[in-house]
Design a protein around this motif. Structure first.
Motif, mmCIF file in Angstrom:
data_model
loop_
_atom_site.group_PDB
_atom_site.id
_atom_site.type_symbol
_atom_site.label_atom_id
_atom_site.label_comp_id
_atom_site.label_asym_id
_atom_site.label_seq_id
_atom_site.Cartn_x
_atom_site.Cartn_y
_atom_site.Cartn_z
ATOM 1 N N ALA A 1 56.659 113.501 70.098
ATOM 2 C CA ALA A 1 56.347 114.292 68.899
ATOM 3 C C ALA A 1 54.845 114.302 68.629
ATOM 4 N N LEU A 2 54.202 113.156 68.770
ATOM 5 C CA LEU A 2 52.755 113.083 68.561
ATOM 6 C C LEU A 2 52.015 113.902 69.620
ATOM 7 N N GLN B 1 59.773 113.184 59.631
ATOM 8 C CA GLN B 1 60.971 113.997 59.826
ATOM 9 C C GLN B 1 62.048 113.215 60.576
ATOM 10 N N PHE B 2 61.676 112.059 61.147
ATOM 11 C CA PHE B 2 62.651 111.167 61.759
ATOM 12 C C PHE B 2 63.133 110.198 60.673
ATOM 13 N N ASN B 3 64.391 110.271 60.295
ATOM 14 C CA ASN B 3 64.922 109.483 59.182
ATOM 15 C C ASN B 3 64.750 107.981 59.361
ATOM 16 N N GLU B 4 64.758 107.511 60.591
ATOM 17 C CA GLU B 4 64.647 106.074 60.834
ATOM 18 C C GLU B 4 63.227 105.530 60.637
ATOM 19 N N VAL B 5 62.233 106.414 60.552
ATOM 20 C CA VAL B 5 60.849 105.985 60.330
ATOM 21 C C VAL B 5 60.633 105.880 58.822
ATOM 22 N N GLU B 6 60.534 104.647 58.335
ATOM 23 C CA GLU B 6 60.312 104.403 56.897
ATOM 24 C C GLU B 6 58.832 104.305 56.573
ATOM 25 N N THR B 7 58.074 103.699 57.479
ATOM 26 C CA THR B 7 56.627 103.560 57.311
ATOM 27 C C THR B 7 55.983 103.667 58.695
ATOM 28 N N PHE B 8 54.679 103.969 58.712
ATOM 29 C CA PHE B 8 53.960 103.924 59.986
ATOM 30 C C PHE B 8 52.528 103.487 59.745
#
Length: 189
Positions: free
Chosen positions: A97-98, A158-165
């Motif tokens: 995606a990146l 947009q990926f639900n499993e990504v809460e923070t980055f």
């Protein structure tokens, strides 16, 4: 009579040489390769030792939204584009995606990070750690840096499993990506 015998002897010798040459072709293939560096052509089927690449059945494809700058160059808004990413394992979809942000799919939008190398994107318990190499050519003004950070945020969340980055540059946590905006410890949804 002598002529007839010579002709028959010549045909017999030719047939013997052809028959001997057929078997020698496969035996000499390895020595031909070693001597010339060019593999000999053989009619016999060969087994390939090429590294295994994911077959299309193993490769996954996902439609996502990717974000770019406006082609007019005023750096005031993001342009959203639907793109398709391909990856072999679920954990590689964030990196895919990146990398989609590096090349715009249309002429009305431009990449904000065309030369940036995304080294890794690893998810651990909802926290995504993105490590990148940012060349000087991709360093933007304050408006461009703000748009790029927004593009990262919108693309990754947009990926639900990504809460923070978090963003790392060459494995280090910088205070700012390009010197205009202070980076939070973790970007939150």
């Amino acid at each position: 009579m002598n002529r007839k015998m010579c002709a028959m002897l010549g045909v017999a010798v030719s047939l013997a040489l052809v028959a001997a040459g057929c078997g020698a072709k496969e035996r000499n293939a390895a020595s031909t390769t070693a001597a010339t560096g060019t593999p000999a052509v053989s009619a016999a089927p060969s087994q390939s030792t090429a590294p295994a690449t994911p077959s299309p059945a193993q490769e996954k494809e996902l439609a996502i939204k990717a974000y770019f700058g406006q082609a007019n160059g005023d750096n005031t808004a993001l342009v959203e584009k639907q793109v398709s990413i391909k990856f072999d394992k679920d954990e590689n979809k964030y990196l895919a995606a990146l990398n989609a942000l590096k090349k715009s799919p249309s002429t009305d939008a431009v990449s904000l990070c065309p030369r940036t190398t995304f080294l890794s994107a690893k998810l651990n318990s909802g926290k995504l750690s993105v490590n990148l190499k940012l060349p000087d050519e991709d360093r933007l003004g304050s408006a461009g840096e703000g748009l790029l950070l927004d593009a990262f945020r919108k693309t990754l969340f947009q990926f639900n499993e990504v809460e923070t980055f978090e963003i790392l540059v060459d494995g280090q946590k910088p205070d700012s990506l390009m010197g205009h905006f202070e980076l939070p410890e973790w970007f939150k949804r």
